[in-house]
Design a protein around this motif. Structure first.
Motif, PDB file in Angstrom:
ATOM      1  N   CYS A 148       0.872  -1.176   0.000  1.00 37.22           N
ATOM      2  CA  CYS A 148       0.000   0.000   0.000  1.00 37.22           C
ATOM      3  C   CYS A 148       0.904   1.220   0.000  1.00 37.22           C
ATOM      4  O   CYS A 148       1.209   1.791   1.053  1.00 37.22           O
ATOM      5  N   SER A 149       1.346   1.623  -1.170  1.00 35.80           N
ATOM      6  CA  SER A 149       2.440   2.591  -1.266  1.00 35.80           C
ATOM      7  C   SER A 149       2.114   3.842  -2.073  1.00 35.80           C
ATOM      8  O   SER A 149       2.832   4.834  -1.982  1.00 35.80           O
ATOM      9  N   LEU A 150       1.039   3.829  -2.860  1.00 37.72           N
ATOM     10  CA  LEU A 150       0.742   4.968  -3.716  1.00 37.72           C
ATOM     11  C   LEU A 150       0.253   6.153  -2.881  1.00 37.72           C
ATOM     12  O   LEU A 150      -0.553   5.982  -1.967  1.00 37.72           O
ATOM     13  N   SER A 151       0.744   7.342  -3.183  1.00 31.93           N
ATOM     14  CA  SER A 151       0.238   8.524  -2.492  1.00 31.93           C
ATOM     15  C   SER A 151       0.216   9.725  -3.420  1.00 31.93           C
ATOM     16  O   SER A 151       1.129   9.928  -4.219  1.00 31.93           O
ATOM     17  N   ALA A 152      -0.866  10.501  -3.294  1.00 32.44           N
ATOM     18  CA  ALA A 152      -0.963  11.791  -3.963  1.00 32.44           C
ATOM     19  C   ALA A 152      -0.463  12.848  -2.996  1.00 32.44           C
ATOM     20  O   ALA A 152      -0.906  12.902  -1.844  1.00 32.44           O
ATOM     21  N   HIS A 153       0.481  13.679  -3.432  1.00 29.18           N
ATOM     22  CA  HIS A 153       0.935  14.796  -2.616  1.00 29.18           C
ATOM     23  C   HIS A 153       0.049  16.003  -2.911  1.00 29.18           C
ATOM     24  O   HIS A 153      -0.198  16.327  -4.076  1.00 29.18           O
ATOM     25  N   VAL A 154      -0.421  16.639  -1.845  1.00 34.80           N
ATOM     26  CA  VAL A 154      -1.384  17.734  -1.988  1.00 34.80           C
ATOM     27  C   VAL A 154      -0.900  18.936  -1.181  1.00 34.80           C
ATOM     28  O   VAL A 154      -0.602  18.820   0.016  1.00 34.80           O
ATOM     29  N   LYS A 155      -0.834  20.083  -1.835  1.00 35.69           N
ATOM     30  CA  LYS A 155      -0.489  21.338  -1.163  1.00 35.69           C
ATOM     31  C   LYS A 155      -1.771  21.976  -0.649  1.00 35.69           C
ATOM     32  O   LYS A 155      -2.729  22.155  -1.400  1.00 35.69           O
ATOM     33  N   VAL A 156      -1.785  22.322   0.651  1.00 37.52           N
ATOM     34  CA  VAL A 156      -2.960  22.932   1.264  1.00 37.52           C
ATOM     35  C   VAL A 156      -2.605  24.321   1.788  1.00 37.52           C
ATOM     36  O   VAL A 156      -1.440  24.729   1.774  1.00 37.52           O
ATOM     37  N   ARG A 157      -3.608  25.031   2.266  1.00 44.27           N
ATOM     38  CA  ARG A 157      -3.382  26.403   2.741  1.00 44.27           C
ATOM     39  C   ARG A 157      -2.504  26.431   3.985  1.00 44.27           C
ATOM     40  O   ARG A 157      -1.546  27.205   4.075  1.00 44.27           O
ATOM     41  N   ASP A 158      -2.806  25.575   4.964  1.00 43.79           N
ATOM     42  CA  ASP A 158      -2.079  25.580   6.243  1.00 43.79           C
ATOM     43  C   ASP A 158      -2.116  24.168   6.803  1.00 43.79           C
ATOM     44  O   ASP A 158      -3.119  23.747   7.381  1.00 43.79           O
ATOM     45  N   ILE A 159      -1.033  23.440   6.643  1.00 39.79           N
ATOM     46  CA  ILE A 159      -1.026  22.033   7.022  1.00 39.79           C
ATOM     47  C   ILE A 159      -1.120  21.841   8.531  1.00 39.79           C
ATOM     48  O   ILE A 159      -1.703  20.862   9.010  1.00 39.79           O
ATOM     49  N   VAL A 160      -0.578  22.778   9.306  1.00 41.08           N
ATOM     50  CA  VAL A 160      -0.662  22.671  10.764  1.00 41.08           C
ATOM     51  C   VAL A 160      -2.117  22.836  11.214  1.00 41.08           C
ATOM     52  O   VAL A 160      -2.629  22.065  12.044  1.00 41.08           O
ATOM     53  N   ASP A 161      -2.807  23.801  10.653  1.00 43.32           N
ATOM     54  CA  ASP A 161      -4.223  23.998  10.959  1.00 43.32           C
ATOM     55  C   ASP A 161      -5.032  22.768  10.581  1.00 43.32           C
ATOM     56  O   ASP A 161      -5.905  22.319  11.338  1.00 43.32           O
ATOM     57  N   LEU A 162      -4.724  22.182   9.423  1.00 47.22           N
ATOM     58  CA  LEU A 162      -5.436  20.989   8.976  1.00 47.22           C
ATOM     59  C   LEU A 162      -5.260  19.847   9.962  1.00 47.22           C
ATOM     60  O   LEU A 162      -6.237  19.203  10.370  1.00 47.22           O
ATOM     61  N   PHE A 163      -4.035  19.571  10.375  1.00 48.66           N
ATOM     62  CA  PHE A 163      -3.809  18.433  11.246  1.00 48.66           C
ATOM     63  C   PHE A 163      -4.391  18.638  12.637  1.00 48.66           C
ATOM     64  O   PHE A 163      -4.859  17.687  13.259  1.00 48.66           O
ATOM     65  N   HIS A 164      -4.414  19.875  13.137  1.00 53.96           N
ATOM     66  CA  HIS A 164      -5.069  20.127  14.416  1.00 53.96           C
ATOM     67  C   HIS A 164      -6.569  19.863  14.311  1.00 53.96           C
ATOM     68  O   HIS A 164      -7.177  19.276  15.217  1.00 53.96           O
ATOM     69  N   LYS A 165      -7.184  20.277  13.214  1.00 53.44           N
ATOM     70  CA  LYS A 165      -8.618  20.049  13.032  1.00 53.44           C
ATOM     71  C   LYS A 165      -8.920  18.591  12.733  1.00 53.44           C
ATOM     72  O   LYS A 165      -9.965  18.061  13.143  1.00 53.44           O
ATOM     73  N   GLU A 166      -7.987  17.929  12.045  1.00 55.00           N
ATOM     74  CA  GLU A 166      -8.203  16.520  11.687  1.00 55.00           C
ATOM     75  C   GLU A 166      -8.247  15.618  12.911  1.00 55.00           C
ATOM     76  O   GLU A 166      -8.807  14.511  12.857  1.00 55.00           O
ATOM     77  N   LEU A 167      -7.696  16.065  14.028  1.00 54.19           N
ATOM     78  CA  LEU A 167      -7.711  15.272  15.255  1.00 54.19           C
ATOM     79  C   LEU A 167      -9.122  14.900  15.674  1.00 54.19           C
ATOM     80  O   LEU A 167      -9.344  13.854  16.286  1.00 54.19           O
ATOM     81  N   ASP A 168     -10.096  15.733  15.353  1.00 54.38           N
ATOM     82  CA  ASP A 168     -11.485  15.473  15.719  1.00 54.38           C
ATOM     83  C   ASP A 168     -12.236  14.652  14.668  1.00 54.38           C
ATOM     84  O   ASP A 168     -13.438  14.396  14.843  1.00 54.38           O
ATOM     85  N   PHE A 169     -11.551  14.266  13.600  1.00 54.34           N
ATOM     86  CA  PHE A 169     -12.233  13.586  12.493  1.00 54.34           C
ATOM     87  C   PHE A 169     -11.679  12.196  12.201  1.00 54.34           C
ATOM     88  O   PHE A 169     -12.429  11.285  11.871  1.00 54.34           O
ATOM     89  N   GLY A 170     -10.362  11.997  12.274  1.00 55.51           N
ATOM     90  CA  GLY A 170      -9.777  10.704  11.950  1.00 55.51           C
ATOM     91  C   GLY A 170      -8.775  10.815  10.827  1.00 55.51           C
ATOM     92  O   GLY A 170      -8.551  11.886  10.270  1.00 55.51           O
ATOM     93  N   HIS A 171      -8.175   9.690  10.453  1.00 53.66           N
ATOM     94  CA  HIS A 171      -6.953   9.739   9.648  1.00 53.66           C
ATOM     95  C   HIS A 171      -7.113   9.439   8.164  1.00 53.66           C
ATOM     96  O   HIS A 171      -6.151   9.554   7.426  1.00 53.66           O
ATOM     97  N   HIS A 172      -8.260   9.031   7.682  1.00 56.29           N
ATOM     98  CA  HIS A 172      -8.466   8.860   6.247  1.00 56.29           C
ATOM     99  C   HIS A 172      -9.160  10.087   5.671  1.00 56.29           C
ATOM    100  O   HIS A 172     -10.113  10.593   6.268  1.00 56.29           O
ATOM    101  N   LEU A 173      -8.711  10.524   4.500  1.00 55.04           N
ATOM    102  CA  LEU A 173      -9.368  11.621   3.802  1.00 55.04           C
ATOM    103  C   LEU A 173      -9.829  11.144   2.428  1.00 55.04           C
ATOM    104  O   LEU A 173      -9.130  10.376   1.764  1.00 55.04           O
ATOM    105  N   ALA A 174     -11.004  11.596   2.012  1.00 55.63           N
ATOM    106  CA  ALA A 174     -11.462  11.393   0.636  1.00 55.63           C
ATOM    107  C   ALA A 174     -10.969  12.559  -0.209  1.00 55.63           C
ATOM    108  O   ALA A 174     -10.853  13.684   0.273  1.00 55.63           O
ATOM    109  N   MET A 175     -10.683  12.294  -1.476  1.00 54.42           N
ATOM    110  CA  MET A 175     -10.182  13.334  -2.371  1.00 54.42           C
ATOM    111  C   MET A 175     -10.854  13.228  -3.722  1.00 54.42           C
ATOM    112  O   MET A 175     -11.000  12.134  -4.275  1.00 54.42           O
ATOM    113  N   VAL A 176     -11.250  14.377  -4.262  1.00 56.97           N
ATOM    114  CA  VAL A 176     -11.815  14.416  -5.601  1.00 56.97           C
ATOM    115  C   VAL A 176     -11.208  15.597  -6.340  1.00 56.97           C
ATOM    116  O   VAL A 176     -10.867  16.624  -5.726  1.00 56.97           O
ATOM    117  N   TYR A 177     -11.042  15.462  -7.642  1.00 59.62           N
ATOM    118  CA  TYR A 177     -10.505  16.551  -8.451  1.00 59.62           C
ATOM    119  C   TYR A 177     -11.546  17.665  -8.579  1.00 59.62           C
ATOM    120  O   TYR A 177     -12.725  17.401  -8.830  1.00 59.62           O
TER     121      TYR A 177
END
Length: 325
Positions: free
Chosen positions: A275-304
């Motif tokens: 299980c090695s494939l990964s899409a690299h994604v640039k976001v606005r603020d990765i620290v803000d994202l990970f702090h908020k993600e703590l309340d949601f969990g570790h898998h993200l869905a992605m769509v173009y």
């Protein structure tokens, strides 16, 4: 009630109401290990499926994952022919194939068994646990994994999620119903803090990520296991650097949605086993994202595409809180 400024406003509202209707018609086939409602690998997964039914109309049926796997052994002659033809088509259209046809066929056979079960239980979404099942001899004996099934189902417009993660399944459905595209999903982790780049990491890209009615994307087929079995599709996300994407996940209560706008920044693991494939994604603020993600969990869905505003509007229509990062 709704009031409309013009026909563009009306049509946008109708497209969002169609998403709400799609959720009300959503029927999830939950292939479970024993009586476990929350999978070992995703302790943040939504356990209150009745709550989803009351809130959004999403219904579900639970079956035995082990029984589903064993259905591979009882495919009819017509179903085996279907599996053979699909295997040949996948191999023929692939840019490269790094495993035997026989082993590709085994993973396709599980897809045919899963598709058969979806029809039997009148379901249009699917989850199955990975950690609990993949360690069992039953899969090694059949030389198959579930990755290819998730990719193929999503390309048919059927939301399907790894690790029996109901949160990400709901987000996959949300983004697919909005966009008309196959969604990707995966674990998120930090790649570059200074440049605000994260990875979305799983072997379940779709061939219809640019649109269910669009031509297939270019892909290769690679084995998941070091033993040479477990077919996965591989897509090189680095072909789309700069393309906008939307990331999302429901929280464990099913009442909130985390949504993030980003853009493709690269790809990793395209040519590695596992299980090695990964899409690299640039976001606005990765620290803000990970702090908020703590309340949601570790898998993200992605769509173009950028669907953040549509998700916000759907939150008002469907009654979920939207948290933007």
């Amino acid at each position: 009630g709704y009031a409309f400024l013009d026909y563009d406003h009306l049509n946008r509202a109708l497209s969002l109401l169609k998403v709400r209707k799609a959720f009300r018609r959503m029927r999830v086939l939950v292939a479970a290990e024993g009586n476990a409602r929350v999978p070992t690998g995703v302790v943040s997964s939504i356990w209150d499926l009745e709550g989803l039914k009351r809130r959004y109309g999403v219904d579900y049926t639970c079956i035995s994952a082990m029984d589903l796997i064993r259905e591979m052994d009882g495919l009819t002659k017509a179903e085996r022919k279907q599996a053979e033809e699909l295997t040949d088509r996948l191999i023929e259209n692939a840019g490269d194939v790094h495993m035997s046809r026989k082993d590709v066929l085994q993973s396709v056979s599980f897809y045919v068994a899963a598709r058969k079960a979806l029809e039997r239980y009148e379901s249009n979404a699917f989850v199955i646990p990975c950690f609990e099942i993949c360690v069992k001899q039953v899969l090694e004996e059949r030389r198959a994994t579930f990755c290819l099934t998730h990719s193929l189902l999503k390309d048919e417009g059927i939301p399907s999620a790894c690790e029996a993660d109901t949160n990400v399944l709901m987000a996959i459905a949300l983004l697919m119903y909005l966009s008309g595209k196959s969604a990707y999903m995966g674990n998120s982790y930090l790649v570059n803090r200074e440049e605000d780049i994260l990875a979305v990491h799983h072997d379940v890209p779709g061939l219809k990520m640019k649109g269910l009615d669009e031509p297939d994307l270019p892909y290769e087929i690679r084995n998941f296991t070091v033993g040479g079995w477990g077919a996965t599709l591989r897509y090189d996300f680095s072909q789309d650097i700069g393309a906008p994407v939307t990331l999302a996940r429901f929280d464990p209560t099913g009442t909130k949605v985390l949504v993030v706008k980003g853009e493709i920044a690269g790809c990793e693991g395209f040519d590695r086993v596992g299980c090695s494939l990964s899409a690299h994604v640039k976001v606005r603020d990765i620290v803000d994202l990970f702090h908020k993600e703590l309340d949601f969990g570790h898998h993200l869905a992605m769509v173009y595409g950028d669907y953040v505003e549509e998700v916000k509007e759907l939150g008002e229509i469907m009654g979920f809180e939207v948290v933007e990062a």
